[in-house]
Design a protein around this motif. Structure first.
Motif, PDB file in Angstrom:
ATOM      1  N   THR A   1       1.012  -1.234  -0.485  1.00  0.00           N
ATOM      2  CA  THR A   1      -0.029  -0.012  -0.444  1.00  0.00           C
ATOM      3  C   THR A   1       0.974   1.816   0.071  1.00  0.00           C
ATOM      4  OG1 THR A   1      -1.797  -0.980   1.594  1.00  0.00           O
ATOM      5  CG2 THR A   1      -1.908   1.694   1.245  1.00  0.00           C
TER       6      THR A   1
ATOM      7  N   THR B   1       0.830   5.540   0.380  1.00  0.00           N
ATOM      8  CA  THR B   1       1.143   6.198   0.725  1.00  0.00           C
ATOM      9  C   THR B   1       1.845   8.041   0.844  1.00  0.00           C
ATOM     10  OG1 THR B   1       1.429   6.097   3.516  1.00  0.00           O
ATOM     11  CG2 THR B   1      -0.599   5.537   2.369  1.00  0.00           C
TER      12      THR B   1
ATOM     13  N   GLY C   1      -0.178  11.269   3.633  1.00  0.00           N
ATOM     14  CA  GLY C   1      -0.685   9.486   4.275  1.00  0.00           C
ATOM     15  C   GLY C   1      -1.653   9.634   3.886  1.00  0.00           C
ATOM     16  N   GLU C   2      -2.156   9.649   2.156  1.00  0.00           N
ATOM     17  CA  GLU C   2      -2.835   9.917   1.797  1.00  0.00           C
ATOM     18  C   GLU C   2      -2.300   8.786   1.134  1.00  0.00           C
ATOM     19  OE1 GLU C   2      -5.775  11.411  -1.841  1.00  0.00           O
ATOM     20  OE2 GLU C   2      -3.516  12.442  -1.152  1.00  0.00           O
ATOM     21  N   LYS C   3      -2.912   7.463   0.513  1.00  0.00           N
ATOM     22  CA  LYS C   3      -3.499   6.132   0.120  1.00  0.00           C
ATOM     23  C   LYS C   3      -3.196   6.454  -0.902  1.00  0.00           C
ATOM     24  CE  LYS C   3      -6.046   3.204  -1.047  1.00  0.00           C
ATOM     25  NZ  LYS C   3      -7.144   1.868  -0.216  1.00  0.00           N
TER      26      LYS C   3
ATOM     27  N   SER D   1      -2.350   0.633  -3.921  1.00  0.00           N
ATOM     28  CA  SER D   1      -2.751  -0.834  -3.190  1.00  0.00           C
ATOM     29  C   SER D   1      -3.184  -1.519  -3.989  1.00  0.00           C
ATOM     30  CB  SER D   1      -3.410  -0.211  -2.403  1.00  0.00           C
ATOM     31  OG  SER D   1      -3.932  -1.431  -1.285  1.00  0.00           O
TER      32      SER D   1
END
Length: 244
Positions: free
Chosen positions: A202, A204, A209-211, A214
């Motif tokens: 995943t 980010t 911290g935004e994905k 993934s």
């Protein structure tokens, strides 16, 4: 399982009397493994003289770390620029094995239309999710129940050459990897160069911290070989620090 952040650390530079960083000239330096090299290039198809790509048309030279197996850098170019000096020009032959590989007829196959987007036509380029990640293919023929797709690179088997001019050579910034262990591995089996890995991941953004990606969302792990530049440079470094 781990979280790692791979960045090139900031360089400390000594300022001169004007307060500006002193520039280190690269005159006399030769391209060698581990050096950051910048080249202007022109890729030519030898059978008809067609110009396939040019860095000057792109508006910027190609920059890569020699010997790092950078994605987008053909093996013949990585090897061919070694020993060159700034300002030197060279024509590098790129037979298929040093370019886009030999053509493999086993990569031409029938795919049921039910697995393809509606309305596919001959000549159309598709991206299909395969067992090892996304795969690009050209639609060759379309029948009533299936289509023939060619998964070879469009330039597979082509005899090419690349005219290059080195415009910069300098020390590559060191790669710094920060690892945060989430789930410990066995502490024994660590990947090494050219090992094939199957991983779920995943990605980010470090700032928020935004994905942004993934493999879990796609339901398929990523498969790649370490150290060949098939993934971003931080992965090639970071994965060697993770045990099974």
């Amino acid at each position: 399982q781990a979280v790692f952040d791979a960045r090139a650390p900031r360089r400390r530079r000594r300022a001169g009397a004007t307060g500006r960083p002193r520039a280190m000239g690269n005159e006399g330096r030769l391209v060698a493994e581990g050096m950051l090299v910048k080249v202007h290039f022109q890729t030519v198809r030898n059978d008809n003289g067609e110009i396939l790509d040019s860095s000057r048309d792109r508006g910027a030279p190609l920059a890569f770390v020699c010997g790092a197996g950078a994605a987008g850098v053909l093996p013949g170019i990585d090897a061919g620029v070694r020993g060159m000096a700034v300002g030197e020009e060279r024509s590098i032959p790129l037979p298929p094995e040093q370019g886009f590989g030999a053509r493999d007829e086993e990569r031409v196959t029938d795919i049921p239309l039910a697995r393809l987007p509606k309305g596919v036509e001959p000549g159309q380029q598709l991206t299909i999710q395969g067992p090892r990640g996304p795969m690009k293919a050209i639609v060759m023929q379309v029948g009533k129940k299936a289509a023939i797709l060619d998964f070879n690179h469009p330039l597979a088997g082509a005899d090419l050459s690349m005219k290059v001019k080195v415009v910069g050579v300098e020390e590559a910034p060191p790669m710094e990897v920060v690892k945060e262990t989430v789930t410990p591995g066995d502490g024994k089996a660590y990947p090494k160069a050219r090992d094939e890995l199957t991983v779920h991941y995943t990605g980010t953004l470090a700032s928020s911290g935004e994905k942004f990606d993934s493999s879990h969302d796609r339901g398929t792990p990523l498969v790649f070989r370490v150290g060949l530049g098939k993934v971003i440079r931080g992965w090639d470094f970071g994965m060697t620090k993770l045990s099974l």
